[in-house]
Design an enzyme around this catalytic site. Structure first.
Site, PDB file in Angstrom:
ATOM      1  CG  ASP A 121      -2.020   1.014   1.142  1.00 51.38           C
ATOM      2  OD1 ASP A 121      -2.333   1.464   0.014  1.00 51.38           O
ATOM      3  OD2 ASP A 121      -2.575   1.387   2.185  1.00 51.38           O
ATOM      4  CG  ASN A 130      -7.391  -2.153  -5.230  1.00 49.37           C
ATOM      5  OD1 ASN A 130      -6.415  -2.886  -5.063  1.00 49.37           O
ATOM      6  ND2 ASN A 130      -7.750  -1.247  -4.333  1.00 49.37           N
TER       7      ASN A 130
HETATM    8  C1  FPP Z   1      -1.925   0.227  -3.381  1.00 51.35           C
HETATM    9  O1  FPP Z   1      -1.456   1.563  -3.338  1.00 51.35           O
HETATM   10  C2  FPP Z   1      -1.369  -0.462  -4.532  1.00 51.35           C
HETATM   11  C3  FPP Z   1      -2.098  -0.947  -5.572  1.00 51.35           C
HETATM   12  C4  FPP Z   1      -3.568  -0.837  -5.656  1.00 51.35           C
HETATM   13  C5  FPP Z   1      -1.434  -1.594  -6.720  1.00 51.35           C
HETATM   14  C6  FPP Z   1      -0.233  -2.419  -6.377  1.00 51.35           C
HETATM   15  C7  FPP Z   1       0.562  -2.623  -7.594  1.00 51.35           C
HETATM   16  C8  FPP Z   1       1.923  -2.638  -7.679  1.00 51.35           C
HETATM   17  C9  FPP Z   1       2.806  -2.570  -6.501  1.00 51.35           C
HETATM   18  C10 FPP Z   1       2.656  -2.682  -8.967  1.00 51.35           C
HETATM   19  C11 FPP Z   1       2.131  -3.437 -10.098  1.00 51.35           C
HETATM   20  C12 FPP Z   1       1.967  -4.894  -9.865  1.00 51.35           C
HETATM   21  C13 FPP Z   1       2.266  -5.834 -10.786  1.00 51.35           C
HETATM   22  C14 FPP Z   1       1.886  -7.250 -10.552  1.00 51.35           C
HETATM   23  C15 FPP Z   1       2.976  -5.517 -12.021  1.00 51.35           C
HETATM   24  P1  FPP Z   1      -2.517   2.709  -3.461  1.00 51.35           P
HETATM   25  O2  FPP Z   1      -2.653   3.065  -4.893  1.00 51.35           O
HETATM   26  O3  FPP Z   1      -3.780   2.312  -2.779  1.00 51.35           O
HETATM   27  O4  FPP Z   1      -1.789   3.864  -2.672  1.00 51.35           O
HETATM   28  P2  FPP Z   1      -2.480   4.985  -1.807  1.00 51.35           P
HETATM   29  O5  FPP Z   1      -3.163   4.288  -0.650  1.00 51.35           O
HETATM   30  O6  FPP Z   1      -1.340   5.815  -1.352  1.00 51.35           O
HETATM   31  O7  FPP Z   1      -3.445   5.732  -2.693  1.00 51.35           O
END
Ligand code: FPP
Length: 227
Positions: A14, A62
């Site tokens: 996250d 998501n």
């Molecule tokens: C959460 O951070 C993260 C995600 C919803 C996506 C996770 C993906 C990756 C780490 C990279 C891509 C993965 C692959 C398999 C290529 P957030 O967007 O919720 O962050 P925030 O809470 O700060 O808004």
């Protein structure tokens, strides 16, 4: 004395969005930085002796994010699977996907399946990516399967109906990005997991931070309800 290494580590990655925002970058740049971090972190975990690494890449929930962000994530997934399936195969790491691939574009789910197939023979570690995953959805699916079969279940046979059937339960679950919640991740499987919460946003969570989480885990007294 040698440090106790968790056999199975799961990570809730996250904070990509907040990491990008702080740097005045688009959220997609945060996801790209997260992808690069994720690749290095899983290599590092396997080199430390972790056998199973499970990463929460996209929850079922998501999928209601804005189209633009989802498109950027799916482009990253395309890039990741096209490039990394061969790299993982070479390293002997088996890739496995849990979650509902019906929720993502068909060309991405085809790449995902091809990646699983290509790395099937890997014996040096299992990298599981949760995509379109929800713990409640997984449990409900398994209950319906048991009902369909007309079978009563116990904890063991129920576990075998889940998408994680071939994996041991996670020993350690790490969540980056300050929040302290499970967010529908591995709800059944986390019964006796140890939790580690990091204030760092995922792209800033280094391999040394991972080592600190492992050291913290190694110092814990796991009693599984006993004394
Ligand atoms: C959460 O951070 C993260 C995600 C919803 C996506 C996770 C993906 C990756 C780490 C990279 C891509 C993965 C692959 C398999 C290529 P957030 O967007 O919720 O962050 P925030 O809470 O700060 O808004």
């Amino acid at each position: 004395m040698e440090e106790l290494i968790p056999r199975h580590v799961a990570v809730i990655m996250d904070g990509n969005g907040r990491w990008a925002k702080k740097r005045l970058l688009p959220r997609s740049a945060g996801h790209r930085a997260g992808m690069n971090r994720m690749i290095s972190l899983s290599d590092h975990a396997f080199s430390r002796g972790v056998e199973f690494m499970t990463l929460y890449a996209l929850s079922a929930e998501n999928l209601s994010r804005p189209r633009e962000e989802l498109d950027a994530l799916f482009s990253l997934f395309r890039e990741y699977f096209l490039k990394n399936a061969a790299i993982l195969e070479q390293k002997g790491v088996r890739m496995k996907i849990i979650g509902d691939l019906g929720l993502i574009p068909a060309d991405v789910s085809d790449l995902v399946r091809a990646g699983e197939e290509q790395t099937r023979a890997g014996t040096k570690g299992t990298l599981t990516l949760a995509i379109g995953y929800g713990g409640r959805q997984e449990i409900v699916r398994a209950v319906n399967e048991a009902v369909r079969r007309g079978e009563e279940v116990d904890a063991g046979s129920f576990s075998a109906l889940l998408s994680t059937a071939e994996l041991p339960d996670p020993d350690l679950i790490i969540r980056t990005g300050k929040e302290k919640r499970i967010s529908n991740f591995l709800l059944w499987q986390c019964a006796y997991s140890e939790f580690y919460f990091s204030e760092k946003m995922f792209p800033a969570f280094t391999n040394a931070d991972f080592d600190r989480a492992v050291a913290d885990f190694a110092a814990r007294d796991r009693r599984y309800g006993k004394i």
